[in-house]
Write a protein that holds these residues in place. Structure first.
Motif, short mmCIF file in Angstrom:
data_model
loop_
_atom_site.label_atom_id
_atom_site.label_comp_id
_atom_site.label_asym_id
_atom_site.label_seq_id
_atom_site.Cartn_x
_atom_site.Cartn_y
_atom_site.Cartn_z
N THR A 1 0.84 -1.21 0.00
CA THR A 1 0.00 0.00 0.00
C THR A 1 0.87 1.25 0.00
OG1 THR A 1 -1.79 -1.14 1.18
CG2 THR A 1 -1.81 1.26 1.25
N ALA A 2 1.88 1.28 0.88
CA ALA A 2 2.75 2.46 1.00
C ALA A 2 3.52 2.69 -0.31
CB ALA A 2 3.73 2.28 2.16
N MET A 3 4.04 1.61 -0.91
CA MET A 3 4.83 1.76 -2.13
C MET A 3 3.97 2.19 -3.30
SD MET A 3 7.21 -1.56 -1.57
CE MET A 3 7.86 -1.64 -3.23
N VAL A 4 2.79 1.57 -3.45
CA VAL A 4 1.89 1.94 -4.55
C VAL A 4 1.48 3.40 -4.41
CG1 VAL A 4 -0.40 1.57 -5.57
CG2 VAL A 4 1.05 -0.40 -5.01
N ALA A 5 1.15 3.83 -3.18
CA ALA A 5 0.76 5.23 -2.95
C ALA A 5 1.91 6.18 -3.28
CB ALA A 5 0.32 5.40 -1.49
N ARG A 6 3.12 5.84 -2.84
CA ARG A 6 4.30 6.69 -3.13
C ARG A 6 4.54 6.78 -4.63
NH1 ARG A 6 8.66 8.07 0.62
NH2 ARG A 6 7.70 8.01 2.68
N TYR A 7 4.49 5.63 -5.32
CA TYR A 7 4.74 5.64 -6.76
C TYR A 7 3.66 6.41 -7.51
CZ TYR A 7 8.35 2.08 -5.93
OH TYR A 7 9.46 1.40 -5.50
N MET A 8 2.42 6.34 -7.02
CA MET A 8 1.34 7.13 -7.65
C MET A 8 1.63 8.62 -7.49
SD MET A 8 -1.12 5.17 -9.00
CE MET A 8 -2.66 6.07 -8.97
N GLY A 9 2.03 9.02 -6.27
CA GLY A 9 2.32 10.44 -6.01
C GLY A 9 3.51 10.94 -6.81
N ALA A 10 4.48 10.05 -7.05
CA ALA A 10 5.69 10.44 -7.78
C ALA A 10 5.58 10.19 -9.29
CB ALA A 10 6.89 9.65 -7.23
N ASN A 11 4.35 9.81 -9.75
CA ASN A 11 4.12 9.51 -11.17
C ASN A 11 5.02 8.39 -11.69
OD1 ASN A 11 2.06 11.46 -11.61
ND2 ASN A 11 3.63 13.05 -11.65
N ARG A 12 5.21 7.36 -10.85
CA ARG A 12 6.00 6.18 -11.25
C ARG A 12 5.10 4.94 -11.33
NH1 ARG A 12 11.36 5.63 -10.72
NH2 ARG A 12 10.88 3.86 -12.06
#
Length: 455
Positions: free
Chosen positions: A77-88
């Motif tokens: 959850t944390a990684m998917v959310a971070r990657y979404m925020g960083a456009n990755r």
């Protein structure tokens, strides 16, 4: 403040994510209550108490497994959310594949082996008396088989929530829970010409609904326009950065869940020493407490998704605003639930069983559960925000001290030394929730969680 980050837009975004989660968890818990009410009204008082106790014993092993699955899912959850925020978004498919594969190999297979190979021994270990073992062995084995699908479903749901898609898990869970309730009625009581299977029927229906959920999810993630898309043509390769992140976030989360499960196991053994009726009462109260978890869990998931996404976009102050707003809304809902439990506990408890002794004791416990509400809600939401940031060490510390030390020690003292019975056990839970709330609140206010990096 920019218009895009106004108070109203922050609230709207929280409601968009937390609303479906709240409905999903609330409906899931209500369906779980209906399941237990069905079992509580099956057969004589002795049979129904043993059936409810069998569910409680089975849940101990399943919850251990799901807790460890969830610790990996926290990282997802944390990684998917971070990657979404960083456009990755290009990294998300690999995260999901890693979590599914690691979960099935390292968690599902061992749980299946232990549960199916040592069924009776495991049930005794978790405090089951012989009447519970006699009624619940086949229930136990069927539910353990369903863990394969349950773990898979949890992994996909975690990734979807990290991406901000909470409607898909809600729709799937409500659909399969409705199927489960219908299946329970048919298989427990023997309706529509089907034989009555009692508690085993409830297990068959539960596992059947989990299989259907897995089918829905596989169909969804294979679609190209889905929020989380898996292309089966792509070859899977282990990625060192993703494994590093899962270990960094997941190991403290795993240790937290292990500490929680050991603490709860020791605590349940203390409660089980009071006998089958007290244990059945405890299970009913736990079932009702799970209902009160739903606001904290829903807004905790929203806080996790939104804090992770904001930190991925390099906006730590926005992450804090999301978490604080989630906490305020959750507080209002938990206060409402506290009032209902305090004044209408007897009516709620009487839905579960005809046993007047169980209803009377449960009514007393529900008054204590009312006082647990504000601390429980706040620490669940703040913990969700910290996990979304990848800060799982302090949630580990709070759980270790609160459950494994405070709850177990005070439970032993109140129940076995002072002889306060089930009320003493629940007083220990109240103090545990208060201590954990203090730890998490202090950590949140340090702001150190804003500066945790992932690869």
């Amino acid at each position: 403040m920019e218009e895009s980050h106004s108070k109203q837009s922050i609230r709207d975004e929280i409601v968009r994510i937390a609303g479906p989660v709240f409905i999903e968890l609330l409906m899931g818990t209500l369906f779980g209550m209906v399941d237990m009410i069905m079992l509580g009204n099956f057969g004589s008082d002795e049979v129904s108490a043993a059936a409810i106790a069998a569910v409680g014993v089975t849940n101990q092993l399943v919850f251990i497994g799901l807790s460890l699955v969830q610790s990996l899912n926290i990282g997802a959850t944390a990684m998917v959310a971070r990657y979404m925020g960083a456009n990755r978004e290009d990294r998300i498919e690999s995260v999901v594949r890693h979590v599914i594969i690691l979960t099935q190999i390292f968690l599902v297979i061992p749980i299946l082996f232990i549960g199916l190979r040592y069924t009776q021994g495991v049930m005794k270990f978790f405090g089951a008396h012989q009447d519970t073992i006699n009624i619940g062995m086949s229930y136990f084995r069927v539910i353990i088989l369903g863990f394969i699908f349950q773990a898979f479903n949890f992994s996909i749901f975690a990734a979807l929530r990290g991406a901000g898609d909470t409607k898909t898990p809600m729709k799937i869970n409500i659909t399969v829970n409705l199927i489960n309730v219908f299946g329970n009625a048919v298989l427990i009581y023997g309706l529509l010409g089907v034989p009555s299977f009692g508690p085993t029927g409830a297990a068959i229906s539960t596992v059947g609904s989990q299989v259907i959920a897995s089918i829905f999810l596989i169909r969804y993630i294979l679609k190209k326009d889905s929020t989380i898309h898996i292309d089966i043509k792509n070859r899977f390769k282990f990625n060192n950065d993703i494994i590093y992140n899962l270990v960094k976030i997941g190991v403290p989360a795993s240790l937290e869940q292990i500490a929680m499960r050991i603490g709860i196991l020791l605590f349940v053994k203390i409660v089980a020493s009071l006998g089958t009726v007290a244990y059945a009462t405890h299970q009913i109260c736990i079932n009702i407490l799970n209902l009160s978890f739903t606001p904290g869990q829903a807004f905790g998931i929203a806080a996790s998704t939104l804090s992770g996404r904001s930190l991925g976009a390099k906006e730590p102050e926005l992450a804090e605003k999301y978490i604080r707003t989630c906490s305020k809304v959750g507080a209002v809902i938990s206060a409402t639930m506290a009032i209902i439990f305090f004044f209408f506990g007897g009516a709620i408890a009487s839905l579960y069983t005809k046993n007047s002794q169980v209803v009377l004791e449960a009514t007393r416990v529900l008054k204590l559960i009312a006082f647990i509400q504000p601390f429980q809600s706040s620490q669940l939401i703040l913990s969700g925000g910290l996990r979304g940031a990848g800060d799982t060490v302090w949630t580990l510390i709070s759980t270790f001290i609160g459950i494994l030390i405070i709850r177990v020690a005070l439970g032993y003292y109140f129940v076995l030394v002072l002889g306060l019975g089930l009320a003493g056990a629940w007083l220990a839970i109240l103090i545990d929730q208060f201590i954990r709330w203090i730890f998490i609140t202090i950590r949140f206010r340090t702001n150190k969680w804003k500066y945790i990096a992932i690869r």
